[in-house]
Design an enzyme around this catalytic site. Structure first.
Site, PDB file in Angstrom:
ATOM      1  CG  HIS A 153     -37.281 -87.802  16.923  1.00  0.00           C
ATOM      2  ND1 HIS A 153     -36.017 -88.137  17.361  1.00  0.00           N
ATOM      3  CD2 HIS A 153     -37.992 -87.507  18.033  1.00  0.00           C
ATOM      4  CE1 HIS A 153     -35.955 -88.039  18.672  1.00  0.00           C
ATOM      5  NE2 HIS A 153     -37.149 -87.667  19.112  1.00  0.00           N
TER       6      HIS A 153
ATOM      7  CD  GLU B 188     -40.702 -85.789  23.813  1.00  0.00           C
ATOM      8  OE1 GLU B 188     -41.895 -85.882  24.166  1.00  0.00           O
ATOM      9  OE2 GLU B 188     -39.977 -86.770  23.581  1.00  0.00           O
TER      10      GLU B 188
END
Length: 272
Positions: free
Chosen positions: A74, A175
């Site tokens: 990202h 994550e």
């Protein structure tokens, strides 16, 4: 019961095959190297790679498959900015456990900063350039459920998807979770209503049932998640070109479980 699969990387195609530093931030590699790091710089480079992968699969025994993964990180989120603002030690010890500092808001589930949006747009340009040179558009697309990854996925592939292929959100692609508020996801309802063009995997819970305020997920546990994602893909997908939009922790786990050299990927970076 899935078979006990193991994975390894076929080296020799990309510059990322060579070992690289993983920390500190100042030693990060180039986010989007030319050709996404493909060593062959000739005009037929992608068609040659496609032919090579097809030949590998034709000659492979029945229990072996070859796929090309595009692992995207990202763009910069407000938690990344907070980390840089306060420094790693203060971030880990104090700030990461809060939702913000009175100026920035990074938890839960921060959005992209303007810099992060720009990084995702740069990835879009890189994709567009290489697609025009014969790079195959990913046949299957997967994404983390965290907003910064979904926003990056949106901007990276905007107007490039030839068949309207829908990206699937997968819990295990998120994550490392726990303690850091930035890694707590939003509800299934929020994701479905905010990103209606995305598919959500079966069994995805309404609330985040994984994130805990006092326990940080270990690297070994992230490796288990990464392998589970690979198992899912190799079990269910016959397609050869796979995109995964994720996070540094998850991507590093993918490298570990495929015995790939570690490679320090900055925000907005992608490598195959």
């Amino acid at each position: 019961m899935l078979p006990n699969r193991s994975y390894e990387t076929v080296a020799g195609y990309f510059v990322q095959d060579k070992p690289g530093p993983i920390t500190p931030e100042s030693e990060f590699h180039e986010a989007l190297p030319p050709r996404f790091g493909l060593i062959d710089d000739g005009p037929e480079r992608w068609s040659k790679l496609i032919a090579s992968i097809q030949q590998l699969n034709v000659g492979a025994p029945s229990h072996v498959q070859y796929k090309l993964f595009f692992l995207g990180r990202h763009g910069e989120g407000y938690h990344n900015f907070g980390w840089a603002k306060h420094g790693q030690q203060a971030w880990d010890d104090y700030w990461s456990k809060l939702n913000g500092d009175g100026e920035l808001i990074w938890g839960p589930d921060p959005e992209l900063t303007p810099v992060g949006e720009g990084q995702a747009d740069e990835a879009h340009v890189a994709w567009k350039t290489e697609l025009q040179c014969g790079l195959p558009f990913p046949e299957k697309l997967y994404c983390s459920p965290l907003s910064r990854a979904i926003r990056t996925n949106q901007r990276s592939f905007k107007d490039l998807n030839p068949d309207g292929r829908r990206t699937t959100i997968v819990e295990n692609i998120r994550e490392e979770f726990g303690i850091h508020t930035c890694d707590k996801r939003r509800t299934r309802t929020y994701i479905r209503e905010t990103f209606p063009e995305y598919l959500i995997e079966d069994g995805f819970t309404e609330e985040d049932e994984l994130w805990k305020p006092n326990v940080r997920e270990s690297w070994d546990d992230v490796d288990v998640r990464a392998k589970a994602v690979l198992d899912m893909i190799f079990e269910n997908d016959k397609e050869q070109y796979i995109s995964v939009t994720a996070h540094s922790g998850f991507i590093n786990a993918c490298l570990r479980v495929t015995d790939h050299p570690l490679w320090a990927l900055p925000t907005g970076g992608m490598y195959p």
